[in-house]
Write an enzyme that holds these catalytic residues in place. Structure first.
Site, PDB file in Angstrom:
ATOM      1  N   LYS A 209       4.279  11.562  -6.490  1.00 15.82           N
ATOM      2  CA  LYS A 209       4.610  10.838  -7.721  1.00 15.82           C
ATOM      3  C   LYS A 209       3.461   9.879  -8.034  1.00 15.82           C
ATOM      4  CE  LYS A 209       6.671   6.840  -8.503  1.00 15.82           C
ATOM      5  NZ  LYS A 209       5.814   6.399  -9.617  1.00 15.82           N
ATOM      6  N   GLU A 287      -0.027   1.724   2.671  1.00 16.54           N
ATOM      7  CA  GLU A 287      -1.205   0.901   2.354  1.00 16.54           C
ATOM      8  C   GLU A 287      -0.721  -0.136   1.355  1.00 16.54           C
ATOM      9  OE1 GLU A 287      -3.852   1.251   3.966  1.00 16.54           O
ATOM     10  OE2 GLU A 287      -3.781   3.318   4.674  1.00 16.54           O
ATOM     11  N   CYS A 321      -6.545  -3.755  -3.709  1.00 17.38           N
ATOM     12  CA  CYS A 321      -5.855  -4.421  -2.588  1.00 17.38           C
ATOM     13  C   CYS A 321      -6.851  -5.099  -1.659  1.00 17.38           C
ATOM     14  CB  CYS A 321      -5.069  -3.410  -1.771  1.00 17.38           C
ATOM     15  SG  CYS A 321      -3.947  -2.466  -2.746  1.00 17.38           S
ATOM     16  N   GLU A 417      -1.365 -12.525  -3.707  1.00 18.49           N
ATOM     17  CA  GLU A 417      -2.471 -11.653  -4.110  1.00 18.49           C
ATOM     18  C   GLU A 417      -2.718 -11.878  -5.609  1.00 18.49           C
ATOM     19  OE1 GLU A 417      -1.445  -7.532  -3.520  1.00 18.49           O
ATOM     20  OE2 GLU A 417      -3.472  -7.057  -2.891  1.00 18.49           O
TER      21      GLU A 417
HETATM   22  C1  SIN Z   1     -10.260   1.583  -1.620  1.00 17.94           C
HETATM   23  O1  SIN Z   1     -11.160   0.743  -1.615  1.00 17.94           O
HETATM   24  O2  SIN Z   1     -10.377   2.686  -1.096  1.00 17.94           O
HETATM   25  C2  SIN Z   1      -8.930   1.305  -2.244  1.00 17.94           C
HETATM   26  C3  SIN Z   1      -8.645  -0.117  -2.477  1.00 17.94           C
HETATM   27  C4  SIN Z   1      -7.181  -0.340  -2.775  1.00 17.94           C
HETATM   28  O3  SIN Z   1      -6.321   0.259  -2.120  1.00 17.94           O
HETATM   29  O4  SIN Z   1      -6.873  -1.122  -3.650  1.00 17.94           O
END
Ligand code: SIN
Length: 514
Positions: A209, A287, A321, A417
Site C-alpha cells: 500500500k 522504519e 526521517c 520531529e
Molecule cells: C533514506 O535516506 O533512505 C530514507 C530517509 C527516510 O526514511 O526518511
C-alpha cells in the site's frame, strides 16, 4: 495562457488544462508537457484494477493543489483479494531459481534507469520535490533493484559441525511468504524498491500500500516490472485513501496468509501495526520517526559542518526521517557556525515548484504539515529562540527555510520531529552534556557529529544510541549500508547484506542415522 499536461493513464489519456494567468507566483512552473507511466488504477495479479466498490480518490500536486488524477479507493476486501493472488503467486515464485529472480530484477533496474526522467517527473508531480532530487531518488531506488539482483544469488545456507557422529546439522534459508508493505510519501520510489526488491529477491511475493499522497510512483514501477518479466501476482499495489488506510493496514497485519510486515512511517502508526501483527505473530520491520541530534564540536571543520547541515537538514525540504532535528553546536564555534549557515542558506536555498529550474526546496506535503512546522517556529520564538532567517508561510504548502538560534530543550522543535525546513540550533558546553542531550529521547534513528579529534570521534560513535551515524558527513544513505533505527525508531534493517534476512526464514535440518 493555458498549458496542457497530457498523462497516459491505464491505456487512456488524461489532459489537464491549467490557466497560467490565474496561477500565483509560488505555483508557476515549467510543467511537464507529458507524463508517461501515469496509471489511474491499482495493480493486482498483473492487471490494472479498480476497487470492487468502484470508488476512487483524488491525488493532488502539493505544489499547486491541483488534481493530478484519481486512483481506486480500495478497502479490506480488495486487500484480501490481492493477498490471495500474492499467496497463489508465491507457490510458483518460491520455486524459481535465484538466478531467474536476479535476471528479472536487473532488467527492471535497467528499464527504470532508461526511463528515469519520466519516473522523476511523476515523483515531482505527486511529492513536490525538485526534479533533480527526484531523479536522484529514482537512481537511489534502482540501486536497490541492482543490489538485490546480486544478493538474490548469495542466500547461502550453512553446514554446522555436529557434536553427534550419527547426526548432521544443515541450515536452509527459505522465503517467508507473502510480504505486506506500507510505504511513505517522502520517498515514493526508493522506499518501495528498498523493501519490495529484497522480498522479491528472496522469493517472496508482495502486497504493497503506497501513501495516499503518492501512489503514482508505485504504479509506474509496476508497468516497468511487468516489462522486465515479473510474473502476475508477485508485486501487487493496493491504493487507498486516508479514510481506508486503517482497514487496509489492519488486513495486511491480521491476515494469516501474510507472513511479514514492513512499514516506513510514523512511530504512532508503527506501534499500531506492531500490535495488529501480534495476533498472527508476524515478522515485522519498522522504519519509524527520528529526532536526529546533529552535533558540531569546536574542533569541527566549519565548512564541512555547514555543508553537512545543508545536506542533512534540507533534503526533501526537511521531510526525511534522518533529517538533522536538534542541531547542537559547541559554544566556541557557535557564532561562526550560525553566521556561516545563514550565509549558505541565503545563497543556496531557493523555494519553488519542483519543475522550476534552480528550485532546491519544494512544497511541504500538505497544509497540515505547514501548520505543524509554523507551530514549531512560533513556539520556539515565544520561548526565547531568536529568528535569524525565514519563519514565514510562503503561500500554498510552501514554507521559508528557517534558521533559529538559542533553541532550548523545552521547545517543541527539540522534543518532536520537525519534518520541515527549520534549522533549530542549540548551544552546548561539554561532550558529556551533549551525549546526555543526544541520547535523552525515545528515538534512535540517525545521529551526526562533526569533529576533527580522532579519540572523540571513536567515543562519540560508540556512545550515541542511534542505528545510523554520520561522522563529518550529512548524507549516508546507500544501498550497500544497513538502514535501521534503535529504540522506538524501528525494528530490523533494510538494504545492505542484512536486508534480505527480513524476508527469509531459517530452517534447521537434522540429518540422522548417518
Ligand atoms: C533514506 O535516506 O533512505 C530514507 C530517509 C527516510 O526514511 O526518511
Amino acid at each position: 495562457m493555458a498549458i496542457c499536461m497530457t498523462f497516459r493513464a491505464a491505456g487512456s489519456k488524461v489532459h489537464l488544462l491549467i490557466n497560467k494567468s490565474s496561477i500565483p507566483w509560488y505555483i508557476k512552473m515549467a510543467a511537464p508537457t507529458s507524463v508517461r507511466f501515469l496509471h489511474e488504477k491499482a495493480y493486482v495479479n498483473g492487471k490494472w484494477a479498480d476497487a470492487a466498490s468502484g470508488k476512487t480518490f483524488d491525488v493532488v500536486n502539493p505544489s499547486n493543489g491541483k488534481k493530478i488524477g484519481v486512483v481506486p479507493d480500495m478497502d479490506a476486501a480488495d486487500t484480501q483479494n490481492a493477498i490471495q493472488f500474492a499467496q497463489t503467486a508465491f507457490e510458483s515464485w518460491k520455486e524459481t531459481t535465484a538466478k531467474e529472480r536476479s535476471v528479472i530484477l536487473r532488467k527492471w533496474s535497467e528499464l527504470c534507469i532508461e526511463n528515469k526522467d519520466e519516473l522523476a517527473k511523476i515523483l515531482t508531480l505527486e511529492n513536490g520535490k525538485p526534479l533533480a532530487e527526484a531523479t536522484g531518488e529514482v537512481m537511489y531506488g534502482t540501486s536497490f533493484m541492482e543490489w538485490f539482483a546480486e544478493e538474490a544469488r548469495r542466500v547461502y545456507g550453512d553446514i554446522i559441525p555436529s557434536p553427534a557422529k550419527t547426526k548432521k546439522i544443515l541450515v536452509l534459508k527459505q522465503p517467508i511468504g507473502v510480504a505486506g508493505m506500507i510505504t511513505p510519501w517522502n520517498f515514493p520510489n526508493a522506499m518501495i524498491t528498498r523493501k519490495a526488491c529484497a522480498a522479491i529477491a528472496a522469493g517472496c511475493t508482495v502486497v504493497l500500500k503506497p501513501a495516499e499522497d503518492t501512489p503514482y510512483s508505485a504504479l509506474a514501477l509496476c508497468e516497468l516490472a511487468e516489462k522486465a518479466g515479473l510474473p502476475p501476482g508477485v508485486l501487487n499495489i493496493v491504493t487507498c485513501s486516508r479514510a481506508n488506510a486503517g482497514v487496509v493496514g489492519k488486513m495486511l497485519c491480521e491476515n494469516p496468509m501474510v507472513k511479514k510486515i514492513s512499514f516506513t512511517g510514523s512511530t504512532v502508526v508503527g506501534k499500531i501495526l506492531l500490535q495488529q501483527s501480534a495476533s498472527t505473530v508476524k515478522k515485522v520491520s519498522l522504519e519509524l520517526g527520528g529526532n536526529a541530534p546533529f552535533i558540531v564540536f569546536d574542533s569541527a571543520d566549519l565548512d564541512q559542518a555547514v555543508n553537512g547541515t545543508m545536506n542533512s537538514k534540507f533534503r526533501c525540504s526537511g521531510q526525511t526521517c534522518v533529517c538533522a532535528n536538534r542541531i547542537l553546536v559547541q559554544e566556541g564555534i557557535y557564532p561562526k557556525y550560525i553566521q556561516k549557515l545563514a550565509e549558505v542558506m541565503t545563497r543556496d536555498l531557493k523555494v519553488g515548484d519542483g519543475f522550476e529550474s534552480g528550485t532546491t526546496q519544494g512544497p511541504l506535503i500538505n497544509h497540515n504539515a505547514v501548520e505543524k512546522v509554523d507551530g514549531h517556529v512560533q513556539d520556539a520564538i515565544q520561548k526565547g529562540a531568536k529568528l535569524v532567517l525565514g519563519g514565514q508561510k510562503k503561500g500554498g504548502n510552501f514554507y521559508a527555510p528557517t534558521l533559529l538560534q538559542d533553541v532550548t530543550l523545552d521547545m517543541k522543535c527539540a522534543k518532536e520531529e520537525i519534518f520541515g525546513p527549520i534549522a533549530a540550533v542549540h548551544k552546548f558546553k561539554t561532550e558529556e552534556e551533549v551525549i546526555k542531550i543526544a541520547n535523552t529521547t525515545t528515538a534512535g534513528l540517525a545521529g551526526y557529529f562533526f569533529s576533527q579529534n580522532i579519540s572523540q570521534i571513536w567515543r562519540m560513535a560508540e556512545k550515541l544510541e542511534y542505528g545510523l551515524i554520520g561522522v563529518n558527513e550529512g548524507l549516508f544513505s546507500m544501498t550497500e549500508a544497513p538502514f535501521g533505527g534503535w529504540k522506538e525508531s524501528g525494528l530490523g534493517s533494510e538494504g545492505s547484506k542484512y536486508g534480505l534476512n527480513e524476508y527469509l526464514e531459517i530452517k534447521y535440518v537434522c540429518l540422522g542415522g548417518m
